[in-house]
Design a protein around this motif. Structure first.
Motif, PDB file in Angstrom:
ATOM      1  N   ASP A  52      -0.148  17.860   7.019  1.00 19.98           N
ATOM      2  CA  ASP A  52      -0.465  15.981   6.434  1.00 19.98           C
ATOM      3  C   ASP A  52      -2.204  15.970   6.905  1.00 19.98           C
ATOM      4  O   ASP A  52      -3.394  16.597   7.649  1.00 19.98           O
ATOM      5  CB  ASP A  52       0.078  15.304   8.193  1.00 19.98           C
ATOM      6  N   PRO A  53      -2.806  15.469   6.316  1.00 17.35           N
ATOM      7  CA  PRO A  53      -4.465  15.442   6.174  1.00 17.35           C
ATOM      8  C   PRO A  53      -4.442  14.282   7.554  1.00 17.35           C
ATOM      9  O   PRO A  53      -3.857  13.554   7.620  1.00 17.35           O
ATOM     10  CB  PRO A  53      -4.877  14.639   4.791  1.00 17.35           C
ATOM     11  N   ASN A 111      -4.925   5.780   1.939  1.00 15.06           N
ATOM     12  CA  ASN A 111      -4.251   3.916   1.771  1.00 15.06           C
ATOM     13  C   ASN A 111      -3.450   3.727   0.139  1.00 15.06           C
ATOM     14  O   ASN A 111      -3.858   4.298  -0.365  1.00 15.06           O
ATOM     15  CB  ASN A 111      -5.178   2.899   2.555  1.00 15.06           C
ATOM     16  N   VAL A 112      -2.444   3.749   0.858  1.00 15.74           N
ATOM     17  CA  VAL A 112      -1.026   3.676  -0.201  1.00 15.74           C
ATOM     18  C   VAL A 112      -1.915   2.464  -1.325  1.00 15.74           C
ATOM     19  O   VAL A 112      -1.647   1.177  -0.582  1.00 15.74           O
ATOM     20  CB  VAL A 112       0.254   4.309  -0.242  1.00 15.74           C
ATOM     21  N   GLN A 113      -1.464   2.442  -2.709  1.00 17.08           N
ATOM     22  CA  GLN A 113      -2.113   1.160  -3.492  1.00 17.08           C
ATOM     23  C   GLN A 113      -0.829   0.939  -3.201  1.00 17.08           C
ATOM     24  O   GLN A 113       0.370   0.739  -2.924  1.00 17.08           O
ATOM     25  CB  GLN A 113      -2.680   1.867  -4.535  1.00 17.08           C
ATOM     26  N   ARG A 117      -1.081  15.061  -1.674  1.00 19.84           N
ATOM     27  CA  ARG A 117      -2.034  15.579  -0.626  1.00 19.84           C
ATOM     28  C   ARG A 117      -2.188  15.367   0.207  1.00 19.84           C
ATOM     29  O   ARG A 117      -3.105  15.737   1.766  1.00 19.84           O
ATOM     30  CB  ARG A 117      -2.325  17.086  -0.888  1.00 19.84           C
ATOM     31  N   SER A 118      -2.968  13.694  -0.065  1.00 22.29           N
ATOM     32  CA  SER A 118      -3.738  12.779   0.621  1.00 22.29           C
ATOM     33  C   SER A 118      -3.059  11.798   1.448  1.00 22.29           C
ATOM     34  O   SER A 118      -3.594  11.206   2.492  1.00 22.29           O
ATOM     35  CB  SER A 118      -4.957  12.308   0.049  1.00 22.29           C
TER      36      SER A 118
END
Length: 575
Positions: free
Chosen positions: A318-319, A324-326, A398-399
């Motif tokens: 995990d990064p 943030n998810v849109q 990946r983010s």
């Protein structure tokens, strides 16, 4: 193995207590022969009954204290080693849970099981021995030599001869036994592999009448392990009689030469008796050390295998600061994606670009080995891509954290996997807090209600390990229900309708339309009838997209798709 002892830090106080208790026990054991010598030389020789009673009582007190120390120390050592083993198993299991499929491929399932069970047991056993002997054995050996020399320097030459002889025997046994102990773990791995393949592939074995061949495989692996174990045990069995012979000859030598010294007035009887006991203590301590030298290499081999798992860094992590998810929900976009399996000469898929939106059904079709399952396994990030980008809701996978990514996905694998437990528990695997109504609705949409209601206990019916008490089609429908109850943004069906008959397949797809109308659906299929109504069909061939469009568009423009369709549908159906 020292690396693993860092997990003993929480039990440092207990380990210190064990060490102290064994230290006290060793000191008591070393003191007992001197007390016995005093009773003989000062009490019995002089006829001093009060001295005998007084010293004998003190001797009993020291022996009782030694026994108490041993009991408490052994109990603490065993409990600490068990907790150490428990913690190690937990760490290995947690690390295995974080591995991608690539790491599992490297280690192997059977080896992973051996490392979590047998290897940790080996380390656990040696940990108990080390705690019990790391103080007592060296102390008894060195202390015994000092005390023996103090009793009679003239008789000490016996020890000068015997100790190197014992060390030589131990070194010889270790040189023969250590390689065999190291080989033991590899042979256990091999046996586990054969057993696991036999148990999981029993249907195929019986179908092809290969039971006798598999028996031969098992017997070969079993015999290999047994022969190795017999060799080790023969070496260990030969060591003990050799040790006992040397000890007996040493006692005879001490009595013989001690008797001469007593006759000459240079030694007393009590001193000779104490000397014999100290010599015995020295030799027993060397035997204990030899046991450690034999068992430690095997535990060391196990520790290396455990550390290999603990130190293997997962490729997929995990990064530290996930994006943030849109606000988009369920939007998937592949941008020039290329992926190769480790060690492969050619990429499994290359230059893949497409997008899938909520409310749409995207179907993927192609020949065997065209890369269909590989492509969709990249969406939940079971593997990391080699090049390009995969975006979910506008964010590169990946983010995102793996948890956040996989929460968005309802995945139905090609090979349906069920867990031991009830039907309800298997469906709730997709959503832990699912209500009874949600579970029933998911089962209805998945066309599973009919066979569930016919089962004796309905939703409370038990599923056997691996789902062996239900058919392939029933397993697939329960897998689909497990994904539906989750109500995710993205549904991935990896050839999930192949075990269903055409009637059930059609009913299921019709029921799915309304259920997943606000989500993105990706369907991998072999049947043309399953993908015909999809909003978009992606045709794969040798890892590349060779066509994309609706059924009618591809039928008129794409040769590969037309070949697939013509191989499954008649001219009348095509018309």
């Amino acid at each position: 193995m020292i690396k693993l002892f860092r997990f003993l830090k929480p039990y440092a106080a207990t380990v210190a207590a064990v060490v102290m208790l064994f230290f006290l026990q060793s000191m008591a054991e070393l003191y007992l022969p001197t007390l016995m010598s005093d009773i003989v030389d000062k009490g019995i020789y002089n006829g001093d009954t009060s001295y005998i009673i007084k010293t004998g009582g003190f001797m009993l007190l020291v022996a009782g204290g030694s026994a108490v120390c041993v009991i408490i120390a052994s109990l603490l050592a065993s409990k600490t080693a068990m907790k150490f083993g428990r913690d190690l198993r937990k760490k290995v299991f947690e690390r295995a849970e974080s591995f991608s499929l690539n790491e599992f491929d490297k280690i192997g399932t059977s080896s992973m099981i051996t490392r979590t069970t047998n290897d940790i047991t080996q380390v656990q056993t040696v940990t108990v021995m080390i705690m019990r002997m790391m103080i007592s054995a060296p102390l008894m050996c060195i202390g015994g030599i000092i005390m023996a020399v103090q009793k009679d320097k003239g008789l000490s030459w016996v020890l000068v001869v015997v100790i190197p002889l014992l060390v030589g025997v131990i070194a010889f046994v270790a040189s023969k036994g250590v390689p065999l102990f190291k080989a033991m773990q590899v042979k256990i791995d091999k046996l586990n592999l054969v057993v696991r393949e036999n148990l999981t592939g029993i249907r195929v074995i019986r179908a092809f009448n290969r039971i006798d061949d598999e028996k031969k495989r098992f017997v070969a692996a079993n015999e290999d392990l047994t022969n190795n174990a017999i060799k080790v045990n023969l070496i260990m069995a030969a060591m003990m009689p050799l040790m006992m012979l040397i000890m007996s000859l040493t006692s005879v030598a001490i009595i013989w030469f001690g008797g001469i010294r007593i006759d000459q007035g240079d030694m007393q009887v009590g001193a000779m008796m104490a000397f014999i006991q100290y010599a015995t203590q020295i030799m027993f301590s060397l035997i204990m050390v030899s046991m450690m030298f034999v068992l430690i290499p095997r535990a060391q081999a196990s520790a290396v295998r455990i550390n290999e798992v603990l130190e293997m860094e997962p490729e997929i992590i995990d990064p530290k600061q996930p994006d943030n998810v849109q606000k988009q929900r369920g939007y998937i976009e592949f941008k020039d994606v290329t992926f190769s399996y480790p060690g492969a000469e050619e990429p499994a898929i290359r230059n893949i670009s497409f997008s899938a939106k909520p409310g749409e059904v995207t179907a993927i079709i192609g020949g065997t080995g065209s890369g269909k399952s590989t492509l969709i396994s990249l969406i939940p990030r079971f593997y990391d891509i080699e090049g390009g980008n995969i975006l979910i809701d506008g964010v590169d996978v990946r983010s995102m954290t793996q948890e956040a990514l996989r929460t968005k996905i309802g995945f139905v694998p090609q090979k349906a996997v069920l867990f031991s437990g009830t039907i309800t528990e298997n469906i709730k695997y997709g959503k832990e807090d699912a209500t009874e109504e949600e579970i029933k609705n998911a089962a209805e949409v998945a066309q599973a209600m009919e066979f569930i209601s016919n089962m004796k206990d309905g939703f409370d019916s038990e599923i056997a390990q691996g789902g062996s008490n239900v058919s392939g089609g029933q397993k697939q429908r329960l897998s689909i229900a497990r994904a539906l109850v989750r109500r995710p943004e993205i549904y991935i069906f990896d050839d999930s309708f192949s075990a269903l008959d055409f009637k059930t397949d059609a009913k299921l797809r019709a029921a799915l339309k309304s259920e997943i109308k606000e989500a993105t659906a990706i369907i991998v299929a072999q049947r043309v009838s399953t993908v015909m109504d999809a909003d978009r069909i992606i045709v794969l061939d040798e890892g590349q997209i060779v066509g994309m469009g609706t059924h009618k568009e591809l039928l008129s423009s794409n040769e590969v798709y037309r070949e697939i369709v013509s191989s499954q549908l008649s001219e009348e159906e095509l018309a």
